[in-house]
Design a protein around this motif. Structure first.
Motif, PDB file in Angstrom:
ATOM      1  N   ASP A 304      42.927  48.116  37.202  1.00 22.95           N
ATOM      2  CA  ASP A 304      42.059  48.515  38.324  1.00 22.95           C
ATOM      3  C   ASP A 304      40.753  47.734  38.348  1.00 22.95           C
ATOM      4  O   ASP A 304      40.110  47.604  39.400  1.00 22.95           O
ATOM      5  N   ASN A 305      40.297  47.230  37.199  1.00 19.08           N
ATOM      6  CA  ASN A 305      39.029  46.518  37.146  1.00 19.08           C
ATOM      7  C   ASN A 305      39.152  45.030  37.457  1.00 19.08           C
ATOM      8  O   ASN A 305      38.155  44.304  37.376  1.00 19.08           O
ATOM      9  N   ILE A 306      40.371  44.570  37.757  1.00 19.67           N
ATOM     10  CA  ILE A 306      40.532  43.170  38.174  1.00 19.67           C
ATOM     11  C   ILE A 306      39.885  42.998  39.535  1.00 19.67           C
ATOM     12  O   ILE A 306      40.111  43.797  40.452  1.00 19.67           O
ATOM     13  N   GLU A 307      39.105  41.930  39.680  1.00 21.45           N
ATOM     14  CA  GLU A 307      38.239  41.791  40.845  1.00 21.45           C
ATOM     15  C   GLU A 307      39.013  41.717  42.155  1.00 21.45           C
ATOM     16  O   GLU A 307      38.763  42.470  43.091  1.00 21.45           O
ATOM     17  N   SER A 308      39.940  40.793  42.272  1.00 18.34           N
ATOM     18  CA  SER A 308      40.612  40.587  43.562  1.00 18.34           C
ATOM     19  C   SER A 308      42.086  40.966  43.472  1.00 18.34           C
ATOM     20  O   SER A 308      42.684  40.976  42.387  1.00 18.34           O
ATOM     21  N   ASP A 309      42.623  41.262  44.637  1.00 16.61           N
ATOM     22  CA  ASP A 309      44.058  41.586  44.706  1.00 16.61           C
ATOM     23  C   ASP A 309      44.920  40.383  44.344  1.00 16.61           C
ATOM     24  O   ASP A 309      46.012  40.532  43.786  1.00 16.61           O
ATOM     25  N   ILE A 310      44.430  39.188  44.691  1.00 18.89           N
ATOM     26  CA  ILE A 310      45.208  37.981  44.374  1.00 18.89           C
ATOM     27  C   ILE A 310      45.346  37.834  42.866  1.00 18.89           C
ATOM     28  O   ILE A 310      46.437  37.527  42.350  1.00 18.89           O
ATOM     29  N   GLN A 311      44.257  38.078  42.142  1.00 14.37           N
ATOM     30  CA  GLN A 311      44.319  38.003  40.685  1.00 14.37           C
ATOM     31  C   GLN A 311      45.216  39.094  40.110  1.00 14.37           C
ATOM     32  O   GLN A 311      45.903  38.880  39.101  1.00 14.37           O
ATOM     33  N   LYS A 312      45.234  40.258  40.747  1.00 17.63           N
ATOM     34  CA  LYS A 312      46.134  41.318  40.304  1.00 17.63           C
ATOM     35  C   LYS A 312      47.599  40.883  40.437  1.00 17.63           C
ATOM     36  O   LYS A 312      48.420  41.119  39.541  1.00 17.63           O
ATOM     37  N   VAL A 313      47.905  40.248  41.590  1.00 13.46           N
ATOM     38  CA  VAL A 313      49.290  39.787  41.813  1.00 13.46           C
ATOM     39  C   VAL A 313      49.675  38.725  40.799  1.00 13.46           C
ATOM     40  O   VAL A 313      50.774  38.744  40.213  1.00 13.46           O
ATOM     41  N   VAL A 314      48.762  37.765  40.555  1.00 14.11           N
ATOM     42  CA  VAL A 314      49.042  36.698  39.589  1.00 14.11           C
ATOM     43  C   VAL A 314      49.254  37.282  38.197  1.00 14.11           C
ATOM     44  O   VAL A 314      50.167  36.885  37.455  1.00 14.11           O
ATOM     45  N   THR A 315      48.424  38.255  37.826  1.00  8.77           N
ATOM     46  CA  THR A 315      48.567  38.894  36.515  1.00  8.77           C
ATOM     47  C   THR A 315      49.912  39.605  36.392  1.00  8.77           C
ATOM     48  O   THR A 315      50.605  39.496  35.364  1.00  8.77           O
ATOM     49  N   PHE A 316      50.302  40.320  37.433  1.00  8.32           N
ATOM     50  CA  PHE A 316      51.589  41.018  37.404  1.00  8.32           C
ATOM     51  C   PHE A 316      52.746  40.025  37.297  1.00  8.32           C
ATOM     52  O   PHE A 316      53.695  40.237  36.530  1.00  8.32           O
TER      53      PHE A 316
END
Length: 642
Positions: A304-316
């Motif tokens: 939840d603390n990842i700044e952007s949604d794009i970074q969340k997708v890349v992390t997943f």
């Protein structure tokens, strides 16, 4: 081998029983012959029908079963018609020639009969030498005794009778004139009962009695012969018993030797299995560590603390890929190239393990499970049937969609666009007799073709122009004899399988001068009829067909390693490498395409005698940069792309 020992013992026992039966029969024959009294002549006399039947049987040919004509006597004393012997000789020649794929013609049989040097007797199968073929039968001696009887008797079916013989109206048989001379005293006598059926001679009544006494004496001689035969049987039986005893000792010795060999190979196989187990356990520990690391990273992640949604997708996506890779590796962990239970072939007393070479697990390789070939569906995307008997195949390095295919029937190299599935040209020369291997040089822009029948290498430009020819027929340095496979080294030197000379040589592409011979030690290379060659980086890979091996050499000709054996390969005709160094072998003997890792571990075997992916005789292999596999099949005249 134990079954063979049992059969030998049973045969020895059966011979002992046969000996007892024969001895009993010999004793009975002796007793009957002693009681026999043959001194009294037959009071009723010999009937004319019986005498004529005996004569007709004597004058009958054993081949045509008719009365003899032009009687010829073989060295074994059997007599036949000349024409029957000629037909018999032609039949023997025809049977010998009929083992070919096509039946012989009458002219071929006649020619073969003219060249025969022996004939087998139709009755006893004794081989008799003859000169001048079928014409030699004319010079065989005539049977004078048979000739005299033929002259004495009338021809069959003749009603009129000569002065020497007379006919019995009640039958179709003949008998000798009523007055004839005694065979012993030469006096004229009547033909009554005084004709002996054993020696086929006529005696007067006085000589007949003496003749019967002689026959009685001969019975004693027969008893002596039977006694000698009985003694001979005893000696042969003793000799056979000795041979059986020797055979039993040899069988026991051979079995003990094989048992010791199996025990030795058992220890070797167990050692290989132990190394494999140790290696797989190490890999399992590595996988466990990676699984724990990924789990901990995911659990520590504050999504939840990842700044952007794009970074969340890349992390997943990154965690998903790592998880999928680990799941795939765990699913395939422990899958050896060959099941452990197949490493021993006890039925043939022969140990074979595909876990040869480096005993470490293939999981530790860069291509961790060789999944490209293990999971690949080998269904051909292109099948070209009725191909003009293809041999080697090569991919143009200047255009990977272009194939160069050697066709031995057309004496040319076909140029094919594998994307359009279309032939776009061909390379040929009036000096080309049997193109076999094909290779290309990108830096020189040249195509090299081995000519198996002209014992040379033809050179073409990438535009299709004929440049020159390299080497010629011979066994000395720089010469070739029935060359087959060819490849281009990184420095543009040519590696050629000099099949007829049992060697693989490196030649200069400018003048065909021999640079070196691979693996040569004391004028010997250790190769036997090499058929295919491939290059991967700084390695030269040679298909040593005569030794059923694949051998790897350095660019300076030193042998690095080898793998394979007679049970793994039957007849290697083609070899190639893919961009990752995997080795593809075309085993023409088993009709299979076998894929090995760079260190010689079997990854997969494709094909066989049945199925959609079957092969008959793989004659060429090439692998494109995108891992398409091109194969040619000279026996089924087919090209396939997988």
């Amino acid at each position: 081998m134990m079954d063979s020992s049992t059969k030998v013992l049973k045969r020895s026992q059966s011979l002992g029983v046969e000996k007892m039966h024969i001895s009993s029969r010999l004793q009975k024959v002796k007793q009957n012959m002693k009681r026999l009294d043959v001194t009294k002549p037959n009071k009723e006399g010999l009937k004319s029908t019986e005498s004529s039947d005996v004569l007709e049987e004597l004058l009958q040919c054993g081949v045509c079963l008719d009365r003899l004509t032009e009687p010829k006597m073989l060295p074994c004393q059997h007599t036949f018609c000349l024409s029957c012997l000629q037909l018999h000789l032609k039949a023997e020649a025809g049977r010998a020639m009929n083992k070919r794929h096509t039946p012989p013609t009458a002219q071929e049989i006649e020619s073969a009969a003219q060249q025969c040097v022996e004939i087998k007797c139709p009755t006893c199968q004794y081989s008799c030498s003859i000169d001048k073929g079928i014409g030699g039968l004319d010079v065989l001696p005539r049977n004078l005794y048979i000739d005299s009887l033929l002259n004495l008797l009338p021809k069959p079916g003749t009603k009129d009778i000569s002065s020497k013989c007379m006919s019995t109206p009640a039958s179709a048989n003949y008998r000798i004139s009523t007055e004839i001379r005694c065979a012993k005293c030469q006096t004229l006598c009547k033909f009554d009962e005084t004709r002996c059926q054993h020696c086929v001679q006529v005696f007067c009544k006085v000589c007949w009695t003496e003749h019967m006494s002689e026959l009685k004496k001969n019975l004693i001689s027969l008893v002596n012969q039977l006694s000698q035969t009985q003694s001979k049987l005893e000696n042969k039986l003793d000799d056979f018993d000795q041979k059986c005893s020797n055979a039993e000792m040899k069988i026991k010795t051979a079995v003990e030797s094989k048992i010791n060999e199996i025990r030795k190979e058992e220890q070797q196989a167990l050692a290989r299995c132990g190394k494999c187990k140790e290696s797989e356990n190490k890999v399992a520990q590595i996988l466990k560590g990676k699984i724990e690391d990924v789990k901990n990273d995911i659990q520590k992640l504050d999504f939840d603390n990842i700044e952007s949604d794009i970074q969340k997708v890349v992390t997943f996506v990154n965690f998903h890929r790592a998880t999928s890779a680990l799941i795939d590796k765990v699913d395939k962990w422990g899958e050896l190239n060959v099941p452990l239970e197949q490493t021993l072939h006890m039925n043939s007393l022969n140990m074979e393990s595909e876990l040869s070479g480096n005993a470490s697990s293939p999981v530790l390789d860069d291509d961790i499970f060789c999944s490209e070939y293990k999971t690949r569906n080998f269904t051909a995307k292109l099948i070209w049937n009725k191909f003009p008997r293809p041999a080697g195949v090569a991919i143009a390095p200047w255009a990977s969609h272009i194939l160069y295919i050697a066709t031995t029937d057309n004496k040319s190299i076909l140029i094919m666009d594998r994307i359009k599935f279309k032939v776009i040209g061909k390379l040929t020369s009036e000096n080309m007799a049997c193109p076999y291997g094909v290779a290309c040089s990108k830096t020189r822009g040249e195509i090299y073709v081995t000519d198996k029948w002209n014992h040379c290498i033809h050179v073409f430009s990438s535009t299709g122009d004929y440049i020159n020819v390299l080497s010629s027929k011979g066994t000395s340095e720089g010469k070739l004899l029935s060359p087959e496979g060819i490849a281009v080294c990184p420095n543009n030197d040519l590696v050629v399988c000099d099949t007829g000379n049992d060697r693989a040589v490196i030649l200069n592409p400018d003048d065909g001068h021999e640079v070196l011979s691979l693996g040569k030690i004391d004028k010997r290379t250790g190769l036997q009829a090499p058929t295919g060659v491939a290059i991967y980086k700084n390695q030269i890979i040679v298909a040593d067909s005569g030794n059923n091996r694949v051998k790897l050499f350095s660019l300076d000709g030193q042998k690095l390693s080898e793998f394979g054996n007679k049970s793994q390969f039957q007849s290697i005709d083609a070899i190639a490498t893919d961009p990752d160094g995997f080795i593809l072998v075309g085993d023409a003997g088993s009709g299979r395409l076998k894929i090995f890792s760079p260190d010689g571990l079997l990854i997969r075997s494709v094909g066989g005698s049945q199925g959609s992916d079957k092969f008959s005789c793989i004659s060429g292999i090439a692998v494109t940069p995108d891992l398409d596999i091109v194969t040619t099949d000279s026996r089924s005249r087919k090209l396939q792309i997988f």
